[in-house]
Design a protein around this motif. Structure first.
Motif, PDB file in Angstrom:
ATOM      1  N   PHE A 363      -8.519  -8.087  -2.654  1.00  0.00           N
ATOM      2  CA  PHE A 363      -8.869  -9.479  -2.332  1.00  0.00           C
ATOM      3  C   PHE A 363      -7.607 -10.334  -2.435  1.00  0.00           C
ATOM      4  O   PHE A 363      -6.927 -10.322  -3.465  1.00  0.00           O
ATOM      5  CB  PHE A 363      -9.943  -9.978  -3.301  1.00  0.00           C
ATOM      6  N   HIS A 364      -7.316 -11.064  -1.370  1.00  0.00           N
ATOM      7  CA  HIS A 364      -6.091 -11.871  -1.353  1.00  0.00           C
ATOM      8  C   HIS A 364      -6.314 -13.207  -2.050  1.00  0.00           C
ATOM      9  O   HIS A 364      -7.320 -13.876  -1.812  1.00  0.00           O
ATOM     10  CB  HIS A 364      -5.651 -12.159   0.084  1.00  0.00           C
ATOM     11  N   ALA A 365      -5.357 -13.592  -2.893  1.00  0.00           N
ATOM     12  CA  ALA A 365      -5.432 -14.895  -3.561  1.00  0.00           C
ATOM     13  C   ALA A 365      -4.350 -15.806  -2.997  1.00  0.00           C
ATOM     14  O   ALA A 365      -4.622 -16.904  -2.531  1.00  0.00           O
ATOM     15  CB  ALA A 365      -5.259 -14.714  -5.062  1.00  0.00           C
ATOM     16  N   GLY A 366      -3.119 -15.337  -3.016  1.00  0.00           N
ATOM     17  CA  GLY A 366      -2.004 -16.133  -2.482  1.00  0.00           C
ATOM     18  C   GLY A 366      -1.178 -15.275  -1.551  1.00  0.00           C
ATOM     19  O   GLY A 366      -0.222 -14.633  -1.974  1.00  0.00           O
ATOM     20  N   SER A 367      -1.574 -15.250  -0.283  1.00  0.00           N
ATOM     21  CA  SER A 367      -0.822 -14.481   0.708  1.00  0.00           C
ATOM     22  C   SER A 367      -0.718 -15.314   1.974  1.00  0.00           C
ATOM     23  O   SER A 367      -1.488 -16.250   2.160  1.00  0.00           O
ATOM     24  CB  SER A 367      -1.526 -13.154   1.017  1.00  0.00           C
ATOM     25  N   ALA A 368       0.237 -14.971   2.808  1.00  0.00           N
ATOM     26  CA  ALA A 368       0.398 -15.704   4.074  1.00  0.00           C
ATOM     27  C   ALA A 368       0.951 -14.738   5.106  1.00  0.00           C
ATOM     28  O   ALA A 368       1.486 -13.670   4.754  1.00  0.00           O
ATOM     29  CB  ALA A 368       1.345 -16.884   3.893  1.00  0.00           C
ATOM     30  N   LYS A 369       0.808 -15.104   6.372  1.00  0.00           N
ATOM     31  CA  LYS A 369       1.375 -14.265   7.429  1.00  0.00           C
ATOM     32  C   LYS A 369       2.864 -14.573   7.573  1.00  0.00           C
ATOM     33  O   LYS A 369       3.243 -15.724   7.790  1.00  0.00           O
ATOM     34  CB  LYS A 369       0.656 -14.540   8.751  1.00  0.00           C
ATOM     35  N   GLY A 370       3.702 -13.559   7.423  1.00  0.00           N
ATOM     36  CA  GLY A 370       5.143 -13.736   7.636  1.00  0.00           C
ATOM     37  C   GLY A 370       5.512 -13.092   8.965  1.00  0.00           C
ATOM     38  O   GLY A 370       4.641 -12.556   9.657  1.00  0.00           O
ATOM     39  N   LYS A 371       6.802 -13.091   9.305  1.00  0.00           N
ATOM     40  CA  LYS A 371       7.144 -12.572  10.636  1.00  0.00           C
ATOM     41  C   LYS A 371       7.066 -11.052  10.689  1.00  0.00           C
ATOM     42  O   LYS A 371       6.814 -10.480  11.746  1.00  0.00           O
ATOM     43  CB  LYS A 371       8.490 -13.126  11.122  1.00  0.00           C
ATOM     44  N   ASP A 372       7.229 -10.376   9.544  1.00  0.00           N
ATOM     45  CA  ASP A 372       7.139  -8.911   9.539  1.00  0.00           C
ATOM     46  C   ASP A 372       5.829  -8.388   8.965  1.00  0.00           C
ATOM     47  O   ASP A 372       5.659  -7.181   8.798  1.00  0.00           O
ATOM     48  CB  ASP A 372       8.296  -8.323   8.720  1.00  0.00           C
ATOM     49  N   GLY A 373       4.932  -9.277   8.610  1.00  0.00           N
ATOM     50  CA  GLY A 373       3.668  -8.846   8.016  1.00  0.00           C
ATOM     51  C   GLY A 373       3.208  -9.858   6.978  1.00  0.00           C
ATOM     52  O   GLY A 373       3.710 -10.986   6.938  1.00  0.00           O
ATOM     53  N   ILE A 374       2.283  -9.426   6.118  1.00  0.00           N
ATOM     54  CA  ILE A 374       1.731 -10.356   5.130  1.00  0.00           C
ATOM     55  C   ILE A 374       2.680 -10.462   3.932  1.00  0.00           C
ATOM     56  O   ILE A 374       3.177  -9.450   3.433  1.00  0.00           O
ATOM     57  CB  ILE A 374       0.316  -9.893   4.729  1.00  0.00           C
ATOM     58  N   VAL A 375       2.931 -11.698   3.509  1.00  0.00           N
ATOM     59  CA  VAL A 375       3.887 -11.936   2.416  1.00  0.00           C
ATOM     60  C   VAL A 375       3.208 -12.646   1.246  1.00  0.00           C
ATOM     61  O   VAL A 375       2.144 -13.238   1.392  1.00  0.00           O
ATOM     62  CB  VAL A 375       5.096 -12.788   2.905  1.00  0.00           C
ATOM     63  N   THR A 376       3.854 -12.587   0.085  1.00  0.00           N
ATOM     64  CA  THR A 376       3.336 -13.267  -1.103  1.00  0.00           C
ATOM     65  C   THR A 376       3.440 -14.776  -0.900  1.00  0.00           C
ATOM     66  O   THR A 376       4.405 -15.265  -0.326  1.00  0.00           O
ATOM     67  CB  THR A 376       4.120 -12.872  -2.375  1.00  0.00           C
ATOM     68  N   ASN A 377       2.429 -15.502  -1.377  1.00  0.00           N
ATOM     69  CA  ASN A 377       2.425 -16.951  -1.155  1.00  0.00           C
ATOM     70  C   ASN A 377       1.742 -17.686  -2.306  1.00  0.00           C
ATOM     71  O   ASN A 377       1.112 -18.712  -2.109  1.00  0.00           O
ATOM     72  CB  ASN A 377       1.713 -17.266   0.176  1.00  0.00           C
ATOM     73  N   GLY A 378       1.862 -17.128  -3.535  1.00  0.00           N
ATOM     74  CA  GLY A 378       1.230 -17.819  -4.656  1.00  0.00           C
ATOM     75  C   GLY A 378       1.546 -17.117  -5.955  1.00  0.00           C
ATOM     76  O   GLY A 378       2.248 -16.088  -5.967  1.00  0.00           O
ATOM     77  N   GLY A 379       1.041 -17.681  -7.051  1.00  0.00           N
ATOM     78  CA  GLY A 379       1.225 -17.083  -8.367  1.00  0.00           C
ATOM     79  C   GLY A 379       0.368 -15.837  -8.488  1.00  0.00           C
ATOM     80  O   GLY A 379       0.850 -14.734  -8.741  1.00  0.00           O
ATOM     81  N   ARG A 380      -0.925 -16.028  -8.276  1.00  0.00           N
ATOM     82  CA  ARG A 380      -1.788 -14.857  -8.170  1.00  0.00           C
ATOM     83  C   ARG A 380      -1.757 -14.450  -6.701  1.00  0.00           C
ATOM     84  O   ARG A 380      -2.062 -15.254  -5.815  1.00  0.00           O
ATOM     85  CB  ARG A 380      -3.207 -15.192  -8.618  1.00  0.00           C
ATOM     86  N   VAL A 381      -1.389 -13.218  -6.418  1.00  0.00           N
ATOM     87  CA  VAL A 381      -1.193 -12.782  -5.025  1.00  0.00           C
ATOM     88  C   VAL A 381      -2.415 -12.010  -4.535  1.00  0.00           C
ATOM     89  O   VAL A 381      -3.012 -12.344  -3.513  1.00  0.00           O
ATOM     90  CB  VAL A 381       0.085 -11.919  -4.895  1.00  0.00           C
ATOM     91  N   LEU A 382      -2.796 -10.968  -5.280  1.00  0.00           N
ATOM     92  CA  LEU A 382      -3.910 -10.107  -4.867  1.00  0.00           C
ATOM     93  C   LEU A 382      -4.770  -9.774  -6.084  1.00  0.00           C
ATOM     94  O   LEU A 382      -4.275  -9.761  -7.206  1.00  0.00           O
ATOM     95  CB  LEU A 382      -3.381  -8.783  -4.296  1.00  0.00           C
ATOM     96  N   GLY A 383      -6.040  -9.481  -5.834  1.00  0.00           N
ATOM     97  CA  GLY A 383      -6.891  -8.905  -6.866  1.00  0.00           C
ATOM     98  C   GLY A 383      -7.332  -7.538  -6.374  1.00  0.00           C
ATOM     99  O   GLY A 383      -7.979  -7.434  -5.336  1.00  0.00           O
ATOM    100  N   VAL A 384      -6.935  -6.503  -7.104  1.00  0.00           N
ATOM    101  CA  VAL A 384      -7.321  -5.148  -6.710  1.00  0.00           C
ATOM    102  C   VAL A 384      -8.549  -4.750  -7.522  1.00  0.00           C
ATOM    103  O   VAL A 384      -8.490  -4.677  -8.749  1.00  0.00           O
ATOM    104  CB  VAL A 384      -6.162  -4.159  -6.939  1.00  0.00           C
ATOM    105  N   THR A 385      -9.647  -4.530  -6.839  1.00  0.00           N
ATOM    106  CA  THR A 385     -10.904  -4.162  -7.499  1.00  0.00           C
ATOM    107  C   THR A 385     -11.252  -2.721  -7.176  1.00  0.00           C
ATOM    108  O   THR A 385     -11.064  -2.283  -6.040  1.00  0.00           O
ATOM    109  CB  THR A 385     -12.060  -5.071  -7.017  1.00  0.00           C
ATOM    110  N   ALA A 386     -11.724  -1.998  -8.189  1.00  0.00           N
ATOM    111  CA  ALA A 386     -12.255  -0.652  -7.941  1.00  0.00           C
ATOM    112  C   ALA A 386     -13.557  -0.499  -8.700  1.00  0.00           C
ATOM    113  O   ALA A 386     -13.727  -1.045  -9.790  1.00  0.00           O
ATOM    114  CB  ALA A 386     -11.258   0.410  -8.379  1.00  0.00           C
TER     115      ALA A 386
END
Ligand code: AMP
Ligand code: GLY
Length: 423
Positions: A363-386
């Protein structure tokens, strides 16, 4: 039907994922959304506090249901703006969202209706707060009244710290207008549990329990954050505790709001402390938790659209709310330096590893589209759930899955779910 989700964090990504599971939904929009939410929703560039623009968009696109994920717009009255224009919306009105918007209000409500919580006093004057401290027992807890991004709570061990805290909140206004009033309350010892519930004004249905990890560092050290990871269910939230909370906390809160002429429809998130004297309310929130939603929603079996609509229509008593008999763990991948200062714009590698992997979610928290793909865009970036059959398996799976992702300055806690071992 067409659904609009308002918000841009990991919580809204989890809501969008769950809404997308509903066979009743044909199209999802998210305002403003993020780079991960785009997998399920068309993201539109309208901010969560632009109520009139949001309502105009909902009208133009003939949205059937809008779901508000975040606290700020709820407390600011976005639901009232939508309702005034005849738009269907899930969340509490402004006069009910005050349950989260003012800690002084929520403490007074609990006192008036005998809902168990920490002993406290409210203050709108720094001098009086300082005088009160002279009689206080330590540690003591200071809370800015209003919304402060979960950071307006200070736990003070000494008189010196507490005096400095009152100055920070009320005189220096470190948390802005949130500090025009404050609550000083007794420190409670125990385990924390988060219980999110659906509410239709009269009926309340609790979801499965969860536990958050608010501090930035391993071993609960460092600063408070929005949340560094969660697990669900909490093994400490027994059936006996659940029965107590339903009788003495959940239903009384809903009834109290109705009695005050502040009928609550939406989510009430109960932050509970399991103390020696029984469960007590730490705080109320008027929305899903973040990252609680990221472990609770993947375990929810019932169609969430049916539940949202039942809350709006006052028919929640007819809903059979079901959760899977398993467990989930979410580990937040943050940018090093969070919550103080951090760099952004680094390429996130490995997101494709989650495609078609049952029981694993990013689950993305702070991400953005960059020119080469998705880039970090916040303090919390992703939440990995299993998910797993039990908490230990879910935890092992989550810690395996975080290795599938890489980005510069990736930071996470190594001990999410450590409490499981003490259960
Ligand atoms: P809140 O935003 O009210 O949930 O507070 C943030 C965190 O501060 C909580 O999750 C608790 O860990 C802690 N906290 C708040 N109030 C108290 C209290 N009265 N006693 C002990 N810890 C507290
Ligand atoms: N994870 C705590 C919150 O959403 O407030």
């Amino acid at each position: 039907m067409k659904v609009l989700i308002v918000g841009s964090g990991g919580r809204e990504h989890a809501i969008a994922w769950k809404v997308a599971q509903s066979p009743r939904v044909d199209k999802i929009y998210c305002a403003p959304g993020n780079a991960g939410i785009e997998e399920y929703a068309e993201c539109v560039d309208i901010k969560a506090m632009e109520f009139e623009r949001l309502a105009a968009f909902a009208k133009e696109k003939e949205i059937d249901l809008t779901v508000i994920g975040m606290d700020d717009p709820l407390v600011g009255g976005v639901v009232d703006v939508f309702e005034a224009q005849g738009l269907r919306v899930f969340g509490p009105r402004k006069n009910a969202a005050i349950l989260e918007g003012s800690k002084a209000f929520s403490k007074d409500l609990m006192k008036k209706y005998h809902i168990p919580t920490a002993a406290y006093e409210n203050f709108d004057d720094a001098e009086k707060a300082l005088a009160y401290l002279e009689t206080a027992k330590f540690p003591i807890v200071l809370k800015a009244d209003g919304l402060a991004l979960g950071k307006g709570v200070l736990i003070c061990q000494t008189m010196e710290e507490a005096k400095a805290g009152v100055k920070e909140i009320m005189t220096d206004r470190k948390f802005g207008a949130a500090g025009s009033r404050m609550v000083i309350e007794e420190f409670m010892k125990g385990r924390e549990v988060s219980v999110l519930t659906y509410v239709d004004g009269k009926t309340i249905k609790p979801m499965t329990s969860a536990q958050d990890h608010k501090r930035a560092g391993d071993g609960d050290t460092g600063l408070n954050t929005g949340g560094m990871g969660t697990f669900s269910p909490s093994p400490f939230y027994t059936e006996e505790i659940d029965a107590f909370c339903r009788k003495y906390i959940y239903q009384p809160t809903v009834d109290a709001m109705a009695a005050e002429g502040r009928e609550f429809k939406g989510i009430i998130f109960f932050g509970l402390m399991l103390t020696e004297d029984g469960p007590k309310v730490l705080e109320y929130n008027a929305r899903f938790g973040d990252p609680e939603a990221q472990v609770v929603l993947p375990r929810m079996k019932t169609d969430i659209i049916d539940v949202f609509e039942a809350c709006i229509d006052g028919t929640l008593d007819q809903v059979d709310l079901q959760f899977e008999d398993n467990a989930a763990v979410c580990v937040v991948l943050a940018s090093a330096g969070y919550p103080v200062s951090y760099e952004k714009g680094f390429l996130i590698k490995g997101l494709e590893n989650f495609k078609d992997k049952d029981g694993y979610y990013v689950f993305h928290a702070g991400s953005a589209k960059g020119k080469d793909g998705i880039v970090t865009n916040g303090g919390r970036v992703l939440g990995v759930t299993a998910k797993g059959h039990d908490l230990k398996e879910a935890r092992a799976n989550a810690y395996e899955a975080i290795n599938w992702i890489d980005f510069d300055n990736k930071y996470y806690r190594h001990d999410i779910g450590k409490a499981i071992d003490e259960a």
